[in-house]
Design an enzyme around this catalytic site. Structure first.
Site, PDB file in Angstrom:
ATOM      1  N   ARG A  17       1.053  10.051   1.397  1.00  0.00           N
ATOM      2  CA  ARG A  17       1.756  10.910   2.417  1.00  0.00           C
ATOM      3  C   ARG A  17       3.175  11.191   1.645  1.00  0.00           C
ATOM      4  O   ARG A  17       3.607  12.260   2.137  1.00  0.00           O
ATOM      5  CB  ARG A  17       2.144  10.393   3.733  1.00  0.00           C
TER       6      ARG A  17
ATOM      7  N   GLU B 240       0.820  -1.168  -0.238  1.00  0.00           N
ATOM      8  CA  GLU B 240       0.072  -0.100  -0.156  1.00  0.00           C
ATOM      9  C   GLU B 240       1.091   1.333  -0.137  1.00  0.00           C
ATOM     10  O   GLU B 240       1.512   1.246   1.188  1.00  0.00           O
ATOM     11  CB  GLU B 240      -0.790   0.024   1.188  1.00  0.00           C
TER      12      GLU B 240
ATOM     13  N   LYS C  90     -11.165  -0.778   6.282  1.00  0.00           N
ATOM     14  CA  LYS C  90     -10.003  -0.690   6.928  1.00  0.00           C
ATOM     15  C   LYS C  90     -10.142  -0.234   8.499  1.00  0.00           C
ATOM     16  O   LYS C  90     -11.287   0.518   8.744  1.00  0.00           O
ATOM     17  CB  LYS C  90      -9.156   0.448   6.514  1.00  0.00           C
TER      18      LYS C  90
ATOM     19  N   THR D 215      -3.865   6.434   2.041  1.00  0.00           N
ATOM     20  CA  THR D 215      -3.883   7.586   2.559  1.00  0.00           C
ATOM     21  C   THR D 215      -4.427   8.370   1.334  1.00  0.00           C
ATOM     22  O   THR D 215      -4.012   9.706   1.353  1.00  0.00           O
ATOM     23  CB  THR D 215      -2.590   8.175   2.936  1.00  0.00           C
TER      24      THR D 215
END
Length: 212
Positions: free
Chosen positions: A47, A43, A131, A71
């Site tokens: 960021r 993943e 998640k 993210t």
């Protein structure tokens, strides 16, 4: 990729390294290590400013590598992730707007939830694999066990505070598809080029999940 096929792959892999990479080159080096340890999945979080570029580079060099974009906070990032070639979008939180965009573009979406209200909202919008984030801070295994009783239709990808010492507790739960692991290749280790330490962490993690 169909949602059912993706879920099956994730369940077989058990662990998804969650990566914030300092450069495309570092992302490629990490992908090589993961592939060598038979854990061809990551993943790549947004960021990092080079997230989309890293995803595209890994996809080009390792076509069979399973890539998720993490993210992802808005439509613009989701568009970049899709163009780079990801198989799924992962977000730390849940919004109907992002869920609708993923649905329209037929891309799997794993939103972050930590409360029953968030889980129920996602379920109402047709999502069944979520998640669970931040896992340890949100009640960990005990909370997921409660979710199993209240929401038997849902499955989870717990992330946040999971490590080599507690990952087995999570993976033994019936409603856990896989776990996200941030401890495998921290940003600073990648930035410093400490690849031996990263290799050791990945190797140790693979040995643990293989024995579960």
């Amino acid at each position: 990729m169909k949602q059912s096929s993706l879920n099956e792959q994730l369940k077989e892999l058990k662990l998804v390294p969650v990566i914030s990479t300092p450069s495309v080159e570092a992302g490629l080096r990490l992908a090589e290590i993961l592939a060598a340890n038979k854990l061809p999945v990551a993943e790549i979080t947004f960021r990092s400013a080079c997230a989309a570029e890293t995803i595209a580079a890994i996809k080009a060099k390792f076509p069979d590598f399973l890539l998720l974009a993490g993210t992802v906070l808005n439509k613009q990032q989701a568009v970049s992730a899709l163009e780079a070639g990801v198989s799924a979008i992962v977000s730390p939180g849940y919004t109907s707007r992002l869920a609708e965009y993923c649905k329209q573009n037929k891309i799997s979406f794993f939103p972050g939830i930590s409360t029953p209200s968030e889980a129920q909202s996602a379920f109402e919008d047709g999502l069944t694999v979520l998640k669970f984030f931040p896992a340890e801070m949100s009640g960990g295994v005990k909370m997921l066990s409660l979710f199993k009783e209240v929401y038997p239709q849902l499955c989870f990808m717990p992330t946040g505070g999971i490590n080599k010492d507690n990952i087995g507790d999570y993976l033994r739960l019936d409603n856990v598809v896989c776990c996200g692991g941030t401890w495998l290749s921290p940003f600073q280790l990648m930035l410093n080029g400490e690849w031996k330490k990263i290799e050791q962490r990945i190797f140790a993690a693979v040995q643990i999940i293989r024995n579960l």
